[in-house]
Design an enzyme around this catalytic site. Structure first.
Site, PDB file in Angstrom:
ATOM      1  N   GLU A   1      -2.815   0.929  -9.282  1.00  0.00           N
ATOM      2  CA  GLU A   1      -1.714   1.880  -9.459  1.00  0.00           C
ATOM      3  C   GLU A   1      -0.448   1.103  -9.822  1.00  0.00           C
ATOM      4  O   GLU A   1      -0.070   0.166  -9.102  1.00  0.00           O
ATOM      5  CB  GLU A   1      -1.483   2.668  -8.163  1.00  0.00           C
TER       6      GLU A   1
ATOM      7  N   HIS B   1      -0.420  -1.950  -7.424  1.00  0.00           N
ATOM      8  CA  HIS B   1      -1.226  -1.759  -6.212  1.00  0.00           C
ATOM      9  C   HIS B   1      -2.715  -1.853  -6.518  1.00  0.00           C
ATOM     10  O   HIS B   1      -3.300  -0.955  -7.124  1.00  0.00           O
ATOM     11  CB  HIS B   1      -0.870  -0.392  -5.603  1.00  0.00           C
TER      12      HIS B   1
ATOM     13  N   ASN C   1      -3.673   6.493  -1.663  1.00  0.00           N
ATOM     14  CA  ASN C   1      -3.437   6.405  -0.217  1.00  0.00           C
ATOM     15  C   ASN C   1      -2.869   7.687   0.372  1.00  0.00           C
ATOM     16  O   ASN C   1      -3.016   7.939   1.566  1.00  0.00           O
ATOM     17  CB  ASN C   1      -2.556   5.201   0.117  1.00  0.00           C
TER      18      ASN C   1
ATOM     19  N   SER D   1       0.819  -1.215   0.000  1.00  0.00           N
ATOM     20  CA  SER D   1       0.000   0.000   0.000  1.00  0.00           C
ATOM     21  C   SER D   1       0.850   1.261   0.000  1.00  0.00           C
ATOM     22  O   SER D   1       0.403   2.310  -0.440  1.00  0.00           O
ATOM     23  CB  SER D   1      -0.874   0.046   1.255  1.00  0.00           C
TER      24      SER D   1
HETATM   25  N1  LIG Z   1      -6.042  -4.522   3.123  1.00  0.00           N
HETATM   26  C1  LIG Z   1      -6.125  -3.625   2.165  1.00  0.00           C
HETATM   27  O1  LIG Z   1      -7.131  -2.938   2.029  1.00  0.00           O
HETATM   28  C2  LIG Z   1      -4.996  -3.458   1.164  1.00  0.00           C
HETATM   29  C3  LIG Z   1      -5.239  -2.758  -0.009  1.00  0.00           C
HETATM   30  C4  LIG Z   1      -4.211  -2.646  -0.965  1.00  0.00           C
HETATM   31  C5  LIG Z   1      -2.966  -3.198  -0.705  1.00  0.00           C
HETATM   32  N2  LIG Z   1      -2.752  -3.867   0.470  1.00  0.00           N
HETATM   33  C6  LIG Z   1      -1.420  -4.457   0.668  1.00  0.00           C
HETATM   34  O2  LIG Z   1      -1.513  -5.849   0.414  1.00  0.00           O
HETATM   35  C7  LIG Z   1      -0.591  -6.556   1.243  1.00  0.00           C
HETATM   36  C8  LIG Z   1      -1.351  -7.585   2.040  1.00  0.00           C
HETATM   37  O3  LIG Z   1      -2.316  -6.933   2.841  1.00  0.00           O
HETATM   38  P1  LIG Z   1      -3.597  -7.720   3.387  1.00  0.00           P
HETATM   39  O4  LIG Z   1      -4.541  -6.700   3.889  1.00  0.00           O
HETATM   40  O5  LIG Z   1      -4.025  -8.742   2.391  1.00  0.00           O
HETATM   41  O6  LIG Z   1      -2.945  -8.463   4.660  1.00  0.00           O
HETATM   42  P2  LIG Z   1      -3.465  -9.751   5.429  1.00  0.00           P
HETATM   43  O7  LIG Z   1      -2.890  -9.654   6.786  1.00  0.00           O
HETATM   44  O8  LIG Z   1      -4.933  -9.927   5.274  1.00  0.00           O
HETATM   45  O9  LIG Z   1      -2.741 -10.936   4.621  1.00  0.00           O
HETATM   46  C9  LIG Z   1      -1.357 -11.069   4.576  1.00  0.00           C
HETATM   47  C10 LIG Z   1      -1.031 -12.531   4.371  1.00  0.00           C
HETATM   48  O10 LIG Z   1       0.374 -12.662   4.181  1.00  0.00           O
HETATM   49  C11 LIG Z   1       0.746 -13.894   4.727  1.00  0.00           C
HETATM   50  N3  LIG Z   1       2.181 -13.923   4.894  1.00  0.00           N
HETATM   51  C12 LIG Z   1       2.954 -13.336   5.847  1.00  0.00           C
HETATM   52  N4  LIG Z   1       4.250 -13.608   5.625  1.00  0.00           N
HETATM   53  C13 LIG Z   1       4.315 -14.354   4.491  1.00  0.00           C
HETATM   54  C14 LIG Z   1       5.374 -14.954   3.746  1.00  0.00           C
HETATM   55  N5  LIG Z   1       6.640 -14.810   4.115  1.00  0.00           N
HETATM   56  N6  LIG Z   1       5.056 -15.661   2.642  1.00  0.00           N
HETATM   57  C15 LIG Z   1       3.778 -15.816   2.257  1.00  0.00           C
HETATM   58  N7  LIG Z   1       2.731 -15.275   2.922  1.00  0.00           N
HETATM   59  C16 LIG Z   1       2.996 -14.556   4.022  1.00  0.00           C
HETATM   60  C17 LIG Z   1      -0.054 -13.990   6.021  1.00  0.00           C
HETATM   61  O11 LIG Z   1      -0.144 -15.311   6.484  1.00  0.00           O
HETATM   62  C18 LIG Z   1      -1.400 -13.417   5.582  1.00  0.00           C
HETATM   63  O12 LIG Z   1      -2.303 -14.421   5.162  1.00  0.00           O
HETATM   64  C19 LIG Z   1       0.122  -5.516   2.101  1.00  0.00           C
HETATM   65  O13 LIG Z   1       1.339  -5.174   1.512  1.00  0.00           O
HETATM   66  C20 LIG Z   1      -0.846  -4.334   2.071  1.00  0.00           C
HETATM   67  O14 LIG Z   1      -0.186  -3.112   2.223  1.00  0.00           O
HETATM   68  C21 LIG Z   1      -3.742  -4.028   1.402  1.00  0.00           C
END
Ligand SMILES: NC(=O)c1ccc[n+]([C@@H]2O[C@H](COP(=O)([O-])OP(=O)(O)OC[C@H]3O[C@@H](n4cnc5c(N)ncnc54)[C@H](O)[C@@H]3O)[C@@H](O)[C@H]2O)c1
Length: 288
Positions: A156, A144, A195, A123
């Site tokens: 993005e 993104h 963001n 993000s």
């Molecule tokens: N939540 C949102 O609204 C959103 C929106 C856009 C981007 N993002 C980005 O997406 C990414 C994930 O966010 P999220 O909200 O899905 O998080 P989340 O916590 O829901 O999921 C993250 C997942 O990553 C896994 N994980 C951790 N370490 C790992 C590894 N070494 N190898 C494989 N898997 C691993 C965890 O087990 C978990 O299931 C982040 O970088 C976040 O910034 C999130």
């Protein structure tokens, strides 16, 4: 490399974002392997896929053949080698912690074929903070997606100083193939476009709640009623994950050392109570 050379996609992380990015790419006809360190998250992602696809068919949104194809295109594994070993394009959507992302990119560089593009769905973290963990920085960029990734149209794409024009072009073409509107940021900037704008709003909303000026519910009501946003900032944080807000703040604070970048007291309190929002059934609101 051209977009037509991209056949196999690996999605890292099966959380909030990863499970939907994986399904979105499978629905677009790619062969997709989704991996996570947690078998529980992979099981949840697979359950979601098996429920979502028949529902879309029943509602007449997609043909049965596309649903069948997507189901056979998508597989889940805890094994990173298996997931990324043959990938043409990797989308990393693991937890927002820099060290984890850097380690993943170093591993991916070793595992994925030399032609593979490695994109991060982070993000806020620009890919130049990660690209030097690989020996292919020209093939590293930000891609993104927005939450929920199956619904939200915008993606993005951020070109780092290390990213080649070819990588950017293939990534933008991939957005189009996924039915998304790609917006290209020609230079890196913390938080990208959306963001940065959202953070300004969240920062102010948290300040008002922390000061006791109004409650999260009242602030959400004010924002939805007066600004016409579909969701107020606190409801949105519950949806995207208060843990994510905490990690983003801490990563930024570690980088700048500026106390104003620290997560707000309210976010810290929720994080340490384990109240992350919808995913833990309690955040600023209750989801029992
Ligand atoms: N939540 C949102 O609204 C959103 C929106 C856009 C981007 N993002 C980005 O997406 C990414 C994930 O966010 P999220 O909200 O899905 O998080 P989340 O916590 O829901 O999921 C993250 C997942 O990553 C896994 N994980 C951790 N370490 C790992 C590894 N070494 N190898 C494989 N898997 C691993 C965890 O087990 C978990 O299931 C982040 O970088 C976040 O910034 C999130």
């Amino acid at each position: 490399m051209k977009i037509d050379n991209i056949k196999k996609i690996c999605v890292i992380g099966a959380g909030n974002m990863g499970h939907q990015i994986a399904l979105c790419t499978a629905l677009a006809g790619f062969q997709v392997r989704c991996t996570d360190i947690s078998q529980d998250m992979l099981n949840k992602a697979e359950d979601f896929t098996r429920t979502y696809l028949p529902e879309r068919v029943a509602k007449g949104k997609i043909p049965q053949a596309q649903a069948d194809q997507a189901l056979s295109n998508l597989s889940f594994t805890q094994n990173l080698e298996e997931a990324a070993g043959e990938a043409d394009f990797v989308i990393e959507a693991a937890v927002e912690i820099m060290d984890i992302k850097r380690k993943l990119f170093a591993d991916l560089d070793r595992i994925a074929p030399p032609h593979a593009i490695l994109a991060t769905n982070s993000s806020f973290i620009v890919s130049s903070k990660i690209a030097d963990a690989t020996k292919r920085p020209d093939k590293v960029c930000n891609m993104h997606f927005f939450n929920p990734a199956l619904v939200m149209k915008l993606v993005e794409v951020v070109k780092g100083p290390h990213t080649s024009i070819e990588t950017v072009q293939v990534t933008m073409d991939l957005c189009t193939k996924l039915g998304k509107n790609g917006v290209l940021l020609k230079k890196e900037i913390y938080g990208f476009l959306v963001n940065r704008i959202l953070s300004a709003l969240h920062h102010e909303a948290l300040f008002l709640a922390d000061m006791g000026i109004a409650s999260p519910e009242e602030i959400d009501m004010a924002v939805t009623n007066a600004l016409g946003h579909p969701m107020g900032p606190f409801r949105l944080m519950d949806f995207t994950g208060i843990d994510l807000s905490y990690y983003i703040g801490m990563e930024r604070y570690r980088e700048t050392g500026d106390p104003k970048d620290k997560p707000s007291p309210l976010v810290i309190e929720k994080f340490f109570k384990g109240e992350y929002g919808k995913k833990t059934k309690k955040g600023f609101y209750s989801y029992e």
